[in-house]
Motif scaffolding. Structure first.
Motif, PDB file in Angstrom:
ATOM      1  N   MET A  83      67.208  77.877  37.553  1.00 16.64           N
ATOM      2  CA  MET A  83      68.645  77.754  36.733  1.00 16.64           C
ATOM      3  C   MET A  83      68.576  76.092  35.851  1.00 16.64           C
ATOM      4  O   MET A  83      67.962  76.883  35.108  1.00 16.64           O
ATOM      5  CB  MET A  83      69.339  76.995  37.913  1.00 16.64           C
ATOM      6  CG  MET A  83      69.832  78.283  38.917  1.00 16.64           C
ATOM      7  SD  MET A  83      71.034  79.134  38.089  1.00 16.64           S
ATOM      8  CE  MET A  83      72.755  79.065  38.137  1.00 16.64           C
ATOM      9  N   LEU A  84      68.247  75.464  35.974  1.00 17.53           N
ATOM     10  CA  LEU A  84      67.453  74.089  35.374  1.00 17.53           C
ATOM     11  C   LEU A  84      66.553  75.195  34.276  1.00 17.53           C
ATOM     12  O   LEU A  84      66.371  74.774  32.723  1.00 17.53           O
ATOM     13  CB  LEU A  84      66.209  73.156  35.985  1.00 17.53           C
ATOM     14  CG  LEU A  84      67.545  72.406  37.156  1.00 17.53           C
ATOM     15  CD1 LEU A  84      66.949  71.331  37.202  1.00 17.53           C
ATOM     16  CD2 LEU A  84      69.142  71.898  36.142  1.00 17.53           C
ATOM     17  N   PRO A 120      52.252  71.967  37.461  1.00 17.59           N
ATOM     18  CA  PRO A 120      51.977  72.583  36.918  1.00 17.59           C
ATOM     19  C   PRO A 120      52.122  74.060  36.423  1.00 17.59           C
ATOM     20  O   PRO A 120      52.549  74.752  36.115  1.00 17.59           O
ATOM     21  CB  PRO A 120      50.731  71.906  35.385  1.00 17.59           C
ATOM     22  CG  PRO A 120      50.184  71.087  35.904  1.00 17.59           C
ATOM     23  CD  PRO A 120      51.292  71.191  37.182  1.00 17.59           C
ATOM     24  N   GLU A 121      51.490  74.606  37.099  1.00 21.29           N
ATOM     25  CA  GLU A 121      51.092  75.600  37.167  1.00 21.29           C
ATOM     26  C   GLU A 121      52.735  76.655  38.347  1.00 21.29           C
ATOM     27  O   GLU A 121      53.248  77.999  38.038  1.00 21.29           O
ATOM     28  CB  GLU A 121      49.962  76.468  38.178  1.00 21.29           C
ATOM     29  CG  GLU A 121      49.732  75.402  39.611  1.00 21.29           C
ATOM     30  CD  GLU A 121      48.495  74.987  39.683  1.00 21.29           C
ATOM     31  OE1 GLU A 121      48.230  74.328  40.688  1.00 21.29           O
ATOM     32  OE2 GLU A 121      49.294  73.685  38.878  1.00 21.29           O
ATOM     33  N   GLU A 144      65.392  77.074  28.511  1.00 17.52           N
ATOM     34  CA  GLU A 144      65.425  77.481  27.261  1.00 17.52           C
ATOM     35  C   GLU A 144      66.227  78.198  26.391  1.00 17.52           C
ATOM     36  O   GLU A 144      66.168  78.164  25.144  1.00 17.52           O
ATOM     37  CB  GLU A 144      64.914  78.283  28.412  1.00 17.52           C
ATOM     38  CG  GLU A 144      63.478  78.735  28.659  1.00 17.52           C
ATOM     39  CD  GLU A 144      62.864  79.937  28.736  1.00 17.52           C
ATOM     40  OE1 GLU A 144      63.492  81.102  28.399  1.00 17.52           O
ATOM     41  OE2 GLU A 144      61.852  80.429  29.008  1.00 17.52           O
ATOM     42  N   LYS A 145      67.393  78.170  27.281  1.00 12.27           N
ATOM     43  CA  LYS A 145      69.245  77.562  26.176  1.00 12.27           C
ATOM     44  C   LYS A 145      69.763  76.871  25.411  1.00 12.27           C
ATOM     45  O   LYS A 145      70.538  77.504  24.415  1.00 12.27           O
ATOM     46  CB  LYS A 145      70.119  79.042  27.338  1.00 12.27           C
ATOM     47  CG  LYS A 145      69.882  80.280  27.709  1.00 12.27           C
ATOM     48  CD  LYS A 145      69.195  81.053  26.217  1.00 12.27           C
ATOM     49  CE  LYS A 145      69.284  82.411  27.820  1.00 12.27           C
ATOM     50  NZ  LYS A 145      69.390  83.217  26.754  1.00 12.27           N
ATOM     51  N   VAL A 202      62.824  68.702  30.705  1.00 15.58           N
ATOM     52  CA  VAL A 202      62.485  69.263  32.282  1.00 15.58           C
ATOM     53  C   VAL A 202      61.501  69.695  32.992  1.00 15.58           C
ATOM     54  O   VAL A 202      61.856  68.915  34.286  1.00 15.58           O
ATOM     55  CB  VAL A 202      64.181  71.001  32.241  1.00 15.58           C
ATOM     56  CG1 VAL A 202      64.124  71.497  33.478  1.00 15.58           C
ATOM     57  CG2 VAL A 202      65.544  70.350  31.977  1.00 15.58           C
ATOM     58  N   ARG A 203      60.902  69.952  32.368  1.00 15.86           N
ATOM     59  CA  ARG A 203      59.163  70.239  32.850  1.00 15.86           C
ATOM     60  C   ARG A 203      58.882  68.484  33.116  1.00 15.86           C
ATOM     61  O   ARG A 203      58.500  68.348  33.922  1.00 15.86           O
ATOM     62  CB  ARG A 203      58.847  70.907  31.834  1.00 15.86           C
ATOM     63  CG  ARG A 203      58.583  72.223  31.572  1.00 15.86           C
ATOM     64  CD  ARG A 203      57.449  72.410  30.124  1.00 15.86           C
ATOM     65  NE  ARG A 203      58.318  74.311  30.009  1.00 15.86           N
ATOM     66  CZ  ARG A 203      56.695  74.592  30.864  1.00 15.86           C
ATOM     67  NH1 ARG A 203      55.604  74.428  31.482  1.00 15.86           N
ATOM     68  NH2 ARG A 203      57.226  76.139  30.322  1.00 15.86           N
ATOM     69  N   ASP A 204      59.434  67.744  32.250  1.00 14.80           N
ATOM     70  CA  ASP A 204      59.506  66.148  32.632  1.00 14.80           C
ATOM     71  C   ASP A 204      59.842  66.160  34.283  1.00 14.80           C
ATOM     72  O   ASP A 204      59.253  65.552  34.779  1.00 14.80           O
ATOM     73  CB  ASP A 204      59.805  65.195  31.951  1.00 14.80           C
ATOM     74  CG  ASP A 204      58.623  65.176  30.461  1.00 14.80           C
ATOM     75  OD1 ASP A 204      57.799  65.618  30.569  1.00 14.80           O
ATOM     76  OD2 ASP A 204      59.290  64.254  29.620  1.00 14.80           O
TER      77      ASP A 204
END
Length: 434
Positions: free
Chosen positions: A151-152, A422-423, A157-158, A411-413
């Motif tokens: 969801m995040l 990461p993978e 992406e949006k 969000v990746r952070d």
């Protein structure tokens, strides 16, 4: 708009939806029919939505005027639990029962989903009073955290970045008709562990010739208990429990292995969660070595974030909801030591997680969550619907500015902060395109 009156009008629909979801529960990551029904209901209201693979449903309501250009996210979860439901609650027969053997809504998510659908119905029918944008966020797999990553990733992406987030949890620890709106810590963070101790088995007559994993575990368990007093600040709460313990088959044989699993709960990740995590590994491995054992980690969850209400947003919620429903509805219960994936939403975007009381002895709705006797007081649903609609509309028109308190990274952070590799992060983004 008289929001509470509208919530009363939509209440029969909310009750109907709750009973449908309760009768047709689905476990985490298996909520396909639940998601399908939510989509059908939204479509019937004329609300466009997108199904997020492995995540849930996201729908956006655009008001007829942009107002101050703000966005509010309203969230509900929808998964059930592997619990065999009783035909009666604490006082007598239930108003509805699960039709799926061994699966029940034992936490209130059926009510959460139904209330958000009720709120969506009101908001869609009064778009002229929606001065901005409202995101409807239906999350799968809250119980095991399996839905929130996708969801995040979808939100990222949006480019969806709400100014505030609102969630609600029906709560057996609070009397029916009361809504807990706390500042700060409301539900706890969790650190989960599942560990196997590898020793050397032997006959019970010669324990000196064995390295007992049971003896090793006893020392580890005592060290876990002592950690709350000797390793962690006394000014912050910490609970530690072991709920799974497996070893041996007969009384006169020392086993080779022992597996134990449990959780630690806390509110401050930096002062308590991470120090306890680091101590856990040092202590387990050190004691194992002293007892001639080794350990393997079957699963470890990195300390998560606590559900922590933004003080300004919480004060705003108390003000506007008190004006709509009456100040006698507002309550200040003790923080709940259970955990919730809503914490990740709040870490990104300041907001409020309300606790809506369902404890009504006359109706038999006071059983603890995740318990086979757990049940909901359906009379409180209209309060939850009204609370969500009130907070959303008033926030869009209000002057609360959360920009300085939003997550400064990506969000990746956030995932990286939670210890996700990461993978695995890449797999979240890949999953939403399957």
């Amino acid at each position: 708009m008289k929001i509470y009156e509208l919530a009363k009008e939509v209440n029969p629909y909310v009750v109907e939806m709750r009973r449908y979801f309760h009768e047709h529960p689905e476990l985490s990551n298996q909520e396909d029919k639940t998601i399908e029904r939510i989509g059908q209901e939204l479509a019937g209201m004329g609300i466009e939505y997108e199904v997020v693979p492995h995540g849930g449903i996201v729908a956006i309501l655009e008001g007829k005027t942009p107002g101050k250009g703000k966005t509010v996210l309203l969230r509900a979860d929808c998964d059930a639990l592997p619990v065999q439901e009783t035909k009666e609650n604490l006082a007598g027969p239930r108003v509805c029962c699960s039709k799926v053997d061994g699966v029940m809504h034992a936490c209130g998510h059926d009510g959460h989903t139904a209330m958000l659908l009720g709120a969506a119905k009101i908001l869609k029918e009064h778009l002229d009073e929606v001065h901005g944008r409202i995101i409807l966020f239906f999350e799968r797999a809250e119980e095991n955290g399996g839905g929130i990553p996708q969801m995040l990733a979808y939100m990222d992406e949006k480019g969806l970045k709400p100014d505030t987030v609102w969630g609600i949890h029906l709560y057996a620890g609070l009397e029916s008709g009361k809504m807990g709106l706390l500042d700060g810590g409301t539900m706890a963070s969790v650190f989960g562990f599942n560990v196997t101790i590898h020793g050397k088995g032997g006959h019970g007559s010669r324990p000196d010739q064995a390295n007992s994993p049971i003896d090793c575990f006893v020392a580890i368990y005592n060290a876990l208990e002592a950690a709350r007093l000797t390793k962690i600040t006394p000014f912050q709460p910490l609970t530690v429990s072991v709920g799974l313990l497996q070893a041996g088959a007969v009384g006169n044989v020392i086993p080779n292995d022992l597996t134990f699993a449990g959780t630690a709960r806390f509110y401050d990740r930096d002062l308590v969660g991470m120090p306890f995590r680091n101590y856990f590994f040092q202590m387990v491995e050190g004691i194992a070595a002293a007892y001639g054992c080794t350990v393997s980690y079957n699963s470890i969850t990195e300390p998560a974030f606590a559900v922590s209400n933004d003080p300004e947003c919480a004060a705003f919620a108390r003000k506007v909801i008190g004006e709509e429903l009456g100040n006698d509805v507002i309550a200040f219960p003790e923080p709940w030591m259970a955990s919730e994936s809503f914490s990740q939403l709040q870490k990104l975007w300041p907001g409020v997680f309300a606790l809506l009381g369902i404890n009504n002895p006359e109706k038999g709705t006071g059983a603890a969550h995740h318990n086979e006797y757990f049940d909901l007081d359906e009379d409180v649903f209209k309060l939850g619907v009204a609370g969500a609609v009130t907070y959303a509309l008033r926030f869009l028109d209000g002057d609360v500015d959360t920009s300085s308190r939003q997550w400064k990274g990506s969000v990746r952070d956030l995932f990286t902060e939670l210890g996700v590799k990461p993978e695995v992060i890449d797999s979240y983004y890949k999953a939403i395109h399957e």
